[in-house]
Design a protein around this motif. Structure first.
Motif, PDB file in Angstrom:
ATOM      1  N   ARG A 187       0.816  -1.213   0.000  1.00 23.51           N
ATOM      2  CA  ARG A 187       0.000   0.000   0.000  1.00 23.51           C
ATOM      3  C   ARG A 187       0.851   1.265   0.000  1.00 23.51           C
ATOM      4  O   ARG A 187       0.392   2.335  -0.410  1.00 23.51           O
ATOM      5  N   LEU A 188       2.095   1.133   0.485  1.00 27.62           N
ATOM      6  CA  LEU A 188       2.959   2.312   0.616  1.00 27.62           C
ATOM      7  C   LEU A 188       3.976   2.422  -0.504  1.00 27.62           C
ATOM      8  O   LEU A 188       4.284   3.520  -0.969  1.00 27.62           O
ATOM      9  N   GLU A 189       4.551   1.290  -0.905  1.00 23.04           N
ATOM     10  CA  GLU A 189       5.596   1.318  -1.917  1.00 23.04           C
ATOM     11  C   GLU A 189       5.014   1.623  -3.300  1.00 23.04           C
ATOM     12  O   GLU A 189       3.900   1.201  -3.637  1.00 23.04           O
ATOM     13  N   ARG A 190       5.779   2.354  -4.085  1.00 17.56           N
ATOM     14  CA  ARG A 190       5.316   2.760  -5.416  1.00 17.56           C
ATOM     15  C   ARG A 190       6.324   2.367  -6.484  1.00 17.56           C
ATOM     16  O   ARG A 190       7.524   2.316  -6.235  1.00 17.56           O
ATOM     17  N   THR A 191       5.803   2.092  -7.666  1.00 19.11           N
ATOM     18  CA  THR A 191       6.641   1.863  -8.835  1.00 19.11           C
ATOM     19  C   THR A 191       6.059   2.665  -9.983  1.00 19.11           C
ATOM     20  O   THR A 191       4.871   2.527 -10.317  1.00 19.11           O
ATOM     21  N   ASN A 192       6.860   3.560 -10.531  1.00 19.98           N
ATOM     22  CA  ASN A 192       6.401   4.468 -11.595  1.00 19.98           C
ATOM     23  C   ASN A 192       5.180   5.273 -11.167  1.00 19.98           C
ATOM     24  O   ASN A 192       4.245   5.499 -11.957  1.00 19.98           O
ATOM     25  N   GLY A 193       5.175   5.678  -9.894  1.00 21.78           N
ATOM     26  CA  GLY A 193       4.094   6.511  -9.389  1.00 21.78           C
ATOM     27  C   GLY A 193       2.840   5.764  -8.990  1.00 21.78           C
ATOM     28  O   GLY A 193       1.864   6.371  -8.527  1.00 21.78           O
ATOM     29  N   THR A 194       2.815   4.433  -9.143  1.00 21.68           N
ATOM     30  CA  THR A 194       1.640   3.624  -8.812  1.00 21.68           C
ATOM     31  C   THR A 194       1.939   2.740  -7.604  1.00 21.68           C
ATOM     32  O   THR A 194       3.003   2.122  -7.532  1.00 21.68           O
ATOM     33  N   ARG A 195       0.999   2.710  -6.670  1.00 16.62           N
ATOM     34  CA  ARG A 195       1.178   1.816  -5.526  1.00 16.62           C
ATOM     35  C   ARG A 195       1.262   0.372  -6.014  1.00 16.62           C
ATOM     36  O   ARG A 195       0.534  -0.014  -6.936  1.00 16.62           O
ATOM     37  N   LEU A 196       2.119  -0.398  -5.377  1.00 13.12           N
ATOM     38  CA  LEU A 196       2.269  -1.793  -5.790  1.00 13.12           C
ATOM     39  C   LEU A 196       0.948  -2.546  -5.711  1.00 13.12           C
ATOM     40  O   LEU A 196       0.658  -3.403  -6.562  1.00 13.12           O
TER      41      LEU A 196
ATOM     42  N   ASP B  31      -1.839  -1.565  -6.391  1.00  8.48           N
ATOM     43  CA  ASP B  31      -2.703  -1.219  -7.521  1.00  8.48           C
ATOM     44  C   ASP B  31      -2.135  -1.696  -8.852  1.00  8.48           C
ATOM     45  O   ASP B  31      -2.795  -1.568  -9.891  1.00  8.48           O
ATOM     46  N   ALA B  32      -0.917  -2.229  -8.829  1.00 12.69           N
ATOM     47  CA  ALA B  32      -0.310  -2.759 -10.055  1.00 12.69           C
ATOM     48  C   ALA B  32      -0.909  -4.134 -10.335  1.00 12.69           C
ATOM     49  O   ALA B  32      -0.810  -5.031  -9.484  1.00 12.69           O
TER      50      ALA B  32
END
Length: 398
Positions: free
Chosen positions: A265-274, A276-277
Motif C-alpha cells: 500500500r505504501l511502496e510505489r513503482t512508476n508513481g503507482t502503488r504496488l 494497484d499494479a
C-alpha cells in the motif's frame, strides 16, 4: 469434522488478547516484530510469564502440567501470541523433546525435565543431522558406548540450532554399530559436559543460530537414555513428525502476509502503488488464497491428529507452509526495491545496542535476513522432496 465457530472459543480469543495487552512487555514485542532471531533472554522471560498464568504448555495435556486445550484453542493462542509480537516458546522443548520424554521417558526424566521446560529453566539443542547423514538420518555415525553408569559419546553433529544458548542437547547415536535403525538410541547430554565443542556457523543473513557440535569421549549418565536402548529411531520419527507439523508456520505466514500487504500500500513503482499494479496485486491475491488454504489444512490436521489419524499430516503441512513462507518473503524483498538488497544489522546484537541504518522505510530492517534464513525451511525438518515421497507412499501406497 465440524469447523463451526464455538462462541466459547471466540471468548477465549478475547481473553488471550487481554492477557497479551496486560502482560507482554512492549520492548519485547518491538524486538520480536523486527524479524530478527529472537533473544534467548526474551524467550526465557516470556515462558516464565506464561507459566505463572498456567499457559506455557499450550500444547501439553493437563497430566503433563499443560493447559489441556483443544486443538482450536492451541491454534488461537499461538496465532494471537505471534501477531502481538510475543517471542516464540522453545520449540525444541515444548514441541519436540518434551513430548518424547513425557511419552516414552522414565518417570525420573519426566519429573526432572517436565517442570523445567514449562518454566523456561532448560533449553535444548537437537543433535540429529551429521555432515554425512542429513535426509538419510539412519546412516549417522555418532557412537554411544555403555561404560558402567554412563554412555561415552563420540561423533559430530551439524546444523544444531540455538545450542549456543541452550543447556541440554538431545541426540541420536549408534549404540549397536552392526544394526541400522534398530541400533540407534536417543540420549540427553549436558551442553557443558567435558568433551563437547561448539563451533558457530554464520548463515547467509550474517547471523548466528546454527552450530557444529563435536563430541569427544563425552560422558552422559545412563539415566539420560530416553526410553529403551535401540528405540531411538522410533522416537526420532515421532519427534520429526511433531517438528514437521509446526513447520506450517501458520502464524508467521499470516503476519508476514499482513506486512507485505501494508508494504504494497505504501511502496510505489512508476508513481503507482504496488497494490494497484495488476501483476503484483494478482500474485498477492494468490498468496491470500494459499494462506486461507493453509489455515484450514492446519485446523484439519490438528483435529485428525487429535482423533488418532495416521496420515502424514506433518509432511503435508511442512511442504505447504514452508513453500508459502518463501513466496511471501520473496515478494517482501521485491516490494522493498533497492532497500531489499541491504542487510540491516540487528541492533539487539550490535555492540552498544545501536546499528547504523541507511535511509529507508522503517519496516525494511529484518526483511532480507529473514528471507535468506527461510530459504532453509524447505530443507530443515526433512527436505520437502523427502516429504513428498512420504506423502506418496501414504496416499498411493507406493
Amino acid at each position: 469434522m465440524n469447523f463451526d465457530i464455538d462462541p466459547d472459543d471466540v471468548a477465549f480469543r478475547d481473553e488471550v488478547r487481554v492477557f497479551l495487552r496486560e502482560h507482554l512487555p512492549v520492548d519485547m514485542a518491538v524486538r520480536t516484530r523486527r524479524g530478527y532471531h529472537f533473544l534467548r533472554e526474551d524467550q526465557r522471560d516470556w515462558t516464565r510469564i506464561l507459566n505463572r498464568h498456567g499457559w506455557s504448555g499450550a500444547n501439553w495435556p493437563t497430566a503433563w502440567g499443560g493447559t489441556g486445550w483443544s486443538p482450536v484453542r492451541q491454534f488461537i493462542f499461538e496465532e494471537e501470541c505471534f501477531m502481538a509480537g510475543a517471542p516464540p516458546i522453545d520449540t525444541a522443548g515444548f514441541k519436540m523433546i518434551g513430548p518424547v520424554i513425557m511419552t516414552f521417558g522414565s518417570d525420573a526424566l519426566k519429573q526432572e525435565f517436565g517442570p523445567r521446560i514449562l518454566n523456561g529453566d532448560v533449553f535444548w539443542g537437537q543433535g540429529f543431522s551429521e555432515p554425512n547423514a542429513g535426509s538419510d538420518l539412519a546412516s549417522l555415525s555418532t557412537r554411544a558406548v555403555r561404560d558402567g553408569d554412563d554412555y561415552v559419546i563420540n561423533g559430530r553433529k551439524i546444523w544444531t540450532s540455538y545450542v549456543e544458548t541452550a543447556e541440554t542437547i538431545f541426540l541420536l547415536a549408534k549404540t549397536d554399530p552392526e544394526a541400522r535403525q534398530r541400533g540407534i538410541s536417543m540420549l540427553l547430554v549436558d551442553k557443558n559436559a567435558p568433551g563437547v565443542t561448539i563451533r558457530p556457523i554464520i548463515d547467509i543473513g550474517e547471523s548466528h543460530t546454527l552450530n557444529e557440535v563435536f563430541f569427544d569421549d563425552v560422558r552422559t549418565p545412563a539415566r539420560y537414555l530416553v526410553g529403551e536402548e535401540g528405540k531411538g529411531w522410533t522416537y526420532g520419527k515421532y519427534l520429526l513428525d511433531l517438528e514437521r507439523a509446526f513447520s506450517a508456520e501458520w502464524p508467521r505466514n499470516k503476519r508476514n502476509l499482513e506486512q507485505l500487504r501494508a508494504m504494497a500500500r505504501l511502496e510505489r513503482t512508476n508513481g503507482t502503488r504496488l497494490i494497484d499494479a495488476p501483476g503484483f496485486a494478482s500474485r498477492l491475491a494468490q498468496l491470500e488464497i494459499d494462506l486461507q488454504a493453509l489455515e484450514w489444512l492446519t485446523l484439519r490436521a490438528l483435529y485428525e491428529k487429535d482423533e488418532g489419524s495416521t496420515l502424514p499430516v506433518g509432511s503435508l503441512l511442512k511442504v505447504r507452509g514452508s513453500e508459502l513462507l518463501q513466496k511471501i518473503g520473496e515478494m517482501q524483498v521485491e516490494a522493498l526495491g533497492d532497500y531489499g538488497t541491504y542487510i540491516y544489522p540487528d541492533p539487539d546484537r550490535t555492540p552498544g545496542g545501536e546499528a547504523t541504518w541507511p535511509p529507508g522505510p522503517e519496516y525494511a530492517p529484518g526483511v532480507l535476513p529473514d528471507f535468506m534464513y527461510r530459504r532453509a525451511t524447505t530443507i530443515y525438518g526433512g527436505a520437502n522432496e523427502v516429504q513428498r515421497t512420504i506423502i506418496a507412499r501414504s496416499f498411493l501406497e507406493l
